[in-house]
Design a protein around this motif. Structure first.
Motif, mmCIF file in Angstrom:
data_model
loop_
_atom_site.group_PDB
_atom_site.id
_atom_site.type_symbol
_atom_site.label_atom_id
_atom_site.label_comp_id
_atom_site.label_asym_id
_atom_site.label_seq_id
_atom_site.Cartn_x
_atom_site.Cartn_y
_atom_site.Cartn_z
ATOM 1 N N VAL A 1 1.317 -1.072 -0.145
ATOM 2 C CA VAL A 1 0.115 -0.320 0.092
ATOM 3 C C VAL A 1 0.813 1.467 -0.164
ATOM 4 C CG1 VAL A 1 -1.632 1.381 1.521
ATOM 5 C CG2 VAL A 1 -1.576 -1.344 1.010
ATOM 6 N N THR A 2 1.953 0.951 1.345
ATOM 7 C CA THR A 2 2.847 2.616 0.875
ATOM 8 C C THR A 2 3.409 2.351 -0.526
ATOM 9 O OG1 THR A 2 3.209 2.216 3.048
ATOM 10 C CG2 THR A 2 4.932 3.504 1.448
ATOM 11 N N GLY A 3 4.499 0.993 -1.402
ATOM 12 C CA GLY A 3 4.420 1.991 -2.865
ATOM 13 C C GLY A 3 3.194 2.370 -3.757
ATOM 14 N N LEU A 4 2.332 1.944 -3.258
ATOM 15 C CA LEU A 4 1.004 2.369 -4.265
ATOM 16 C C LEU A 4 0.507 4.079 -3.973
ATOM 17 C CD1 LEU A 4 -2.127 -0.755 -3.874
ATOM 18 C CD2 LEU A 4 -0.196 0.207 -5.980
ATOM 19 N N LEU A 5 1.092 4.047 -2.739
ATOM 20 C CA LEU A 5 0.436 5.663 -2.895
ATOM 21 C C LEU A 5 2.005 6.683 -2.858
ATOM 22 C CD1 LEU A 5 -0.314 5.418 1.355
ATOM 23 C CD2 LEU A 5 -2.120 5.805 -1.039
ATOM 24 N N LEU A 6 2.881 5.781 -3.266
ATOM 25 C CA LEU A 6 4.027 6.974 -3.440
ATOM 26 C C LEU A 6 4.351 6.706 -4.806
ATOM 27 C CD1 LEU A 6 6.941 5.967 -0.835
ATOM 28 C CD2 LEU A 6 6.002 7.998 -1.597
ATOM 29 N N GLY A 7 3.899 5.671 -6.238
ATOM 30 C CA GLY A 7 3.899 5.516 -7.205
ATOM 31 C C GLY A 7 3.545 6.727 -7.959
ATOM 32 N N ARG A 8 4.078 6.667 -8.976
ATOM 33 C CA ARG A 8 4.197 8.004 -10.073
ATOM 34 C C ARG A 8 2.866 8.153 -11.032
ATOM 35 N NH1 ARG A 8 5.887 7.791 -15.391
ATOM 36 N NH2 ARG A 8 6.855 10.254 -15.829
ATOM 37 N N ASP A 9 1.874 8.963 -10.721
ATOM 38 C CA ASP A 9 1.216 9.286 -11.970
ATOM 39 C C ASP A 9 1.652 9.600 -12.960
ATOM 40 O OD1 ASP A 9 -1.943 9.047 -12.773
ATOM 41 O OD2 ASP A 9 -2.393 10.593 -11.542
ATOM 42 N N ALA A 10 1.963 8.424 -14.610
ATOM 43 C CA ALA A 10 2.094 10.372 -15.556
ATOM 44 C C ALA A 10 1.267 10.579 -15.746
ATOM 45 C CB ALA A 10 2.467 8.476 -16.468
ATOM 46 N N PRO A 11 2.447 12.085 -16.560
ATOM 47 C CA PRO A 11 0.942 12.957 -16.841
ATOM 48 C C PRO A 11 0.880 12.022 -18.535
ATOM 49 C CG PRO A 11 3.602 13.431 -16.809
ATOM 50 C CD PRO A 11 3.466 11.883 -16.454
ATOM 51 N N ALA A 12 -0.666 12.502 -18.802
ATOM 52 C CA ALA A 12 -1.250 11.847 -20.008
ATOM 53 C C ALA A 12 -0.230 12.709 -21.346
ATOM 54 C CB ALA A 12 -2.458 12.942 -19.650
ATOM 55 N N GLU A 13 0.481 13.281 -21.236
ATOM 56 C CA GLU A 13 1.096 13.409 -22.323
ATOM 57 C C GLU A 13 2.159 12.327 -22.724
ATOM 58 O OE1 GLU A 13 1.631 15.879 -19.761
ATOM 59 O OE2 GLU A 13 0.171 17.166 -20.735
ATOM 60 N N GLU A 14 2.239 11.164 -21.744
ATOM 61 C CA GLU A 14 3.024 10.402 -22.366
ATOM 62 C C GLU A 14 2.607 9.168 -22.359
ATOM 63 O OE1 GLU A 14 5.492 8.973 -19.011
ATOM 64 O OE2 GLU A 14 6.398 10.682 -18.406
ATOM 65 N N HIS A 15 1.450 9.283 -22.693
ATOM 66 C CA HIS A 15 0.400 8.374 -23.446
ATOM 67 C C HIS A 15 -0.399 8.359 -24.705
ATOM 68 C CE1 HIS A 15 -0.575 6.299 -19.676
ATOM 69 N NE2 HIS A 15 -0.946 7.606 -18.731
ATOM 70 N N LEU A 16 0.640 9.874 -25.215
ATOM 71 C CA LEU A 16 0.210 9.802 -26.775
ATOM 72 C C LEU A 16 1.017 8.924 -27.457
ATOM 73 C CD1 LEU A 16 -0.124 13.576 -26.217
ATOM 74 C CD2 LEU A 16 -2.386 11.485 -26.269
ATOM 75 N N PRO A 17 1.035 9.197 -28.323
ATOM 76 C CA PRO A 17 1.887 7.996 -29.659
ATOM 77 C C PRO A 17 2.807 9.354 -29.837
ATOM 78 C CG PRO A 17 0.303 8.195 -31.021
ATOM 79 C CD PRO A 17 -0.275 8.992 -29.244
#
Length: 115
Positions: free
Chosen positions: A84-100
């Protein structure tokens, strides 16, 4: 009794399999696009080795040392807290990274040369 055990294993594996889609997406988002394949592969492999190889050995040692299931339950609770600590500290990737990415660097993908 054997049938109940088999049904329990099938149900547990079915529930366990539900985590693989979100887990793959979460692990991949922890890395920049340039490092995504290598980083996610390395993270997934090391987690499998640590969780899949060390835990059974540790369970056996704890059970042998204490002759009780309580240390095993405490270990599982500790790993749940770490998860749970790892999930809370995990990075939320910006939407731009999901674009091709464009086909060629420096050239927008939407432009085309017309005569």
């Amino acid at each position: 009794m054997h049938l109940r055990g088999a049904v329990g294993v099938v149900v547990a594996l079915a529930l366990h399999s539900l985590m693989y889609g979100p887990q793959a997406a979460f692990i991949a988002e922890q890395f920049d696009p340039r490092l995504r394949y290598t980083g996610s592969s390395l993270a997934y492999t090391l987690a499998g080795v640590i969780g899949g190889a060390v835990a059974p050995l540790l369970f056996t040692a704890l059970l042998d040392a204490f002759d009780s299931w309580v240390p095993l339950a405490l270990y599982l609770a500790l790993t749940a807290v770490v998860t749970v600590t790892g999930l809370l500290l995990g990075r939320d990737a910006p939407a731009e990274e999901h674009l091709p990415e464009p086909m060629a660097r420096g050239t927008p993908a939407t432009t085309a040369s017309h005569p």
